[in-house]
Design an enzyme around this catalytic site. Sequence first.
Site, PDB file in Angstrom:
ATOM      1  N   THR A   1       0.888  -1.156   0.000  1.00 54.87           N
ATOM      2  CA  THR A   1       0.000   0.000   0.000  1.00 54.87           C
ATOM      3  C   THR A   1       0.923   1.201   0.000  1.00 54.87           C
ATOM      4  O   THR A   1       2.138   1.056   0.069  1.00 54.87           O
ATOM      5  CB  THR A   1      -0.897  -0.068   1.252  1.00 54.87           C
ATOM      6  OG1 THR A   1      -1.690  -1.244   1.176  1.00 54.87           O
ATOM      7  CG2 THR A   1      -1.808   1.120   1.423  1.00 54.87           C
TER       8      THR A   1
ATOM      9  N   THR B   1      -4.178   1.847  -2.289  1.00 53.08           N
ATOM     10  CA  THR B   1      -3.663   0.491  -2.415  1.00 53.08           C
ATOM     11  C   THR B   1      -4.259  -0.231  -3.611  1.00 53.08           C
ATOM     12  O   THR B   1      -5.298   0.170  -4.151  1.00 53.08           O
ATOM     13  CB  THR B   1      -3.980  -0.312  -1.133  1.00 53.08           C
ATOM     14  OG1 THR B   1      -3.340  -1.589  -1.200  1.00 53.08           O
ATOM     15  CG2 THR B   1      -5.483  -0.513  -0.954  1.00 53.08           C
TER      16      THR B   1
ATOM     17  N   GLY C   1       1.190  -1.288   5.205  1.00 50.84           N
ATOM     18  CA  GLY C   1       1.682  -2.341   6.082  1.00 50.84           C
ATOM     19  C   GLY C   1       0.671  -3.388   6.469  1.00 50.84           C
ATOM     20  O   GLY C   1       0.847  -4.073   7.472  1.00 50.84           O
ATOM     21  N   GLY C   2      -0.426  -3.540   5.736  1.00 48.57           N
ATOM     22  CA  GLY C   2      -1.400  -4.572   6.082  1.00 48.57           C
ATOM     23  C   GLY C   2      -2.067  -4.274   7.405  1.00 48.57           C
ATOM     24  O   GLY C   2      -2.284  -3.121   7.783  1.00 48.57           O
TER      25      GLY C   2
ATOM     26  N   ASN D   1      -3.857  -3.728  -2.954  1.00 50.09           N
ATOM     27  CA  ASN D   1      -3.793  -4.911  -2.096  1.00 50.09           C
ATOM     28  C   ASN D   1      -2.440  -5.586  -2.207  1.00 50.09           C
ATOM     29  O   ASN D   1      -1.448  -4.996  -1.826  1.00 50.09           O
ATOM     30  CB  ASN D   1      -4.945  -5.875  -2.340  1.00 50.09           C
ATOM     31  CG  ASN D   1      -5.155  -6.812  -1.163  1.00 50.09           C
ATOM     32  OD1 ASN D   1      -4.781  -6.500  -0.035  1.00 50.09           O
ATOM     33  ND2 ASN D   1      -5.754  -7.960  -1.389  1.00 50.09           N
TER      34      ASN D   1
ATOM     35  N   ASP E   1      -9.827  -9.103   0.491  1.00 49.96           N
ATOM     36  CA  ASP E   1     -10.006  -8.433   1.780  1.00 49.96           C
ATOM     37  C   ASP E   1     -11.391  -8.686   2.369  1.00 49.96           C
ATOM     38  O   ASP E   1     -11.650  -8.340   3.520  1.00 49.96           O
ATOM     39  CB  ASP E   1      -9.769  -6.931   1.652  1.00 49.96           C
ATOM     40  CG  ASP E   1      -8.319  -6.557   1.921  1.00 49.96           C
ATOM     41  OD1 ASP E   1      -7.526  -7.459   2.216  1.00 49.96           O
ATOM     42  OD2 ASP E   1      -7.983  -5.366   1.826  1.00 49.96           O
TER      43      ASP E   1
ATOM     44  N   SER F   1     -10.942  -2.593   5.581  1.00 55.24           N
ATOM     45  CA  SER F   1      -9.573  -2.144   5.331  1.00 55.24           C
ATOM     46  C   SER F   1      -8.892  -1.796   6.645  1.00 55.24           C
ATOM     47  O   SER F   1      -9.551  -1.496   7.639  1.00 55.24           O
ATOM     48  CB  SER F   1      -9.598  -0.907   4.426  1.00 55.24           C
ATOM     49  OG  SER F   1      -8.315  -0.328   4.311  1.00 55.24           O
ATOM     50  N   SER F   2      -7.568  -1.812   6.618  1.00 60.39           N
ATOM     51  CA  SER F   2      -6.787  -1.345   7.764  1.00 60.39           C
ATOM     52  C   SER F   2      -6.201   0.043   7.533  1.00 60.39           C
ATOM     53  O   SER F   2      -5.554   0.587   8.428  1.00 60.39           O
ATOM     54  CB  SER F   2      -5.642  -2.317   8.055  1.00 60.39           C
ATOM     55  OG  SER F   2      -6.130  -3.559   8.481  1.00 60.39           O
TER      56      SER F   2
END
Length: 598
Positions: A389, A407, A480-481, A409, A431, A460-461
């Site tokens: 991302t 992003t 960073g996920g 992904n 996701d 999403s994060s």
Amino acid sequence: MAMIRTRFASNLLPGLLLGLLLVVAPSCARDVRPASTPTPQLSAQTPPGNAVASAHALATEAGLQVMREGGNAFDAAIATSAVLSVVEPISSGLGGGGFFLLHDARTGRDVFIDARETAPASASSDNYLSADGGFDRDRAENGPWSAGIPGLPAAFVHIADTYGQLPLAQSLAPAIRIAEHGFPVYARFARGYQSRRAVMERYPGTRAVFLANGRAPEEGDLFRQPDLARTLRLLAEHGFDGFYRGDVADRLVAGVAAEGGRWQPEDLAGYRVVEREPIRLRYHGWDVVTAPPPSSGGIAIAQMLQILEPWDLPALEDAARTHLVVESMRRAFRDRTFYLGDPDFVQVPQRLLTSRDYAAGLRATINPAKATPSDLLSGDPTPLEDEETTHFSIVDAAGNRAAVTQTVNLLFGSGLVAPGTGVLLNNEMDDFALQPGVPNAFGVMGFDANAPRPGKRPLSSMTPTFLVSDDRVAVLGTPGGSRIITMVLLGILGYDAGLDAQAVAALPRYHHQWMPDTISAESDAFSPQTAAQLRALGHVVDLPGETAAGGRGSSHVWGNLQTVLWNRADGTLSGGSDPRNPVGEAKVEPAVDTGPAP
């Protein structure tokens, strides 16, 4: 011109309390300022110039260029985002989506622009079943079935029309130029392509772009994308219809169909960005403004900060401080698993989860002298976000600001470029919780709140965030996920401890996400003594070179945090660009008087 450029040569009580808290906490909504309330007005003082911190120097320069030409931070956000979409296909692009957190200095209003991808009308969990009835991991991660309807181009149009000062074509001009004339391939690009090469080279449209020289891209090659330049021009000339209808849309639908997927023209024509109210809370004199659902980050940040607020964290020894921070992470990620999803499709108990009383109840379940086993925090297993991302932060001389995370992904998204468009499609469908209780690409699970539905946005994060105190204003975020959330938390705690922007960007990182029950950490995050003390408290600590039970082994480093700090007390503006990323840049320069805005 000032410039900053950085390089990097025991018991069941916790579970029972959680169940009780969900019943007793609803009255706590009063503890979180109503979402429609503007951030408190700052003084008449304005920043001494413009600042952009992004993951690539060309993107940073593009943002500054449009501000020199009379644009504001919102025009600069379009320019920076579009250039990142050209030079970082490994991380983001027109075929993906993102979140734009904006602050309008004139009105004091904060707004969250949700440009997350949406599921096409064909979306169904049944699409991801293999012939034997199992889960088809390849279809979830690669190719046409993994791709959601892109949102980033619609965000450019909406922001230019609603908040910008320049025509969209002017803000997109740097990206068009770079796509046409090319840029040098950097090491992370070349390595990432090699890691995804087997997938990328399945598709003729992708081969036409990435093997244009007859071989895979290598560091130092000039990488040109004429089809992408054409797509950007059509977007610049025709706005929404230049991408979501007409020639580009037809090519996208045909490209997906040619590989066996099912998009309809209506999927693209019906896409809309959504303006949402940010999440707000107070922490140690800071107003924290952050991302609402379908981001899971803002709710988790609110929970973790409010759990931690009573402790003087800087005064604690490293192991004691880390233990408390990890316990807050553990509890926030447990709630993420079960309650969060697209608020347009599921009822998210946001007021409850972000209330101080609920945080106090969670805090009461923490034993300062012992780790809480995650399996005692009632539940079954959790959903995640990508690791590849990108984020950028902007402040302009009028005090406008933008925190943007975008992003596709996984590395290079789905790997599929629709022929003739240059658009590399995302693989955000992974996701979603495509099969209840089945881990996604990052080993985490989800349930009904995040199940796929036509038009729905996956959880999403991504957590773009503002911090505002009496004397400082900070803009920050990172890729960073699932680690995005905890990296932003550590950045907030760093600013609260008095660190400057570059020190915040360079902070060592550690992470806990409830399941697996493991602390993962960068190589320099803990001293041997601190790691031993954490293990003595009952934590499983996963360090680089080790493989903890149930873990994947930590990466040496992770993330790519980009941040800008306006210090109103001394009248300075500074940026921090993650030293883990050698092509990133934070740059500050005086504003240019361009006369009245167009």
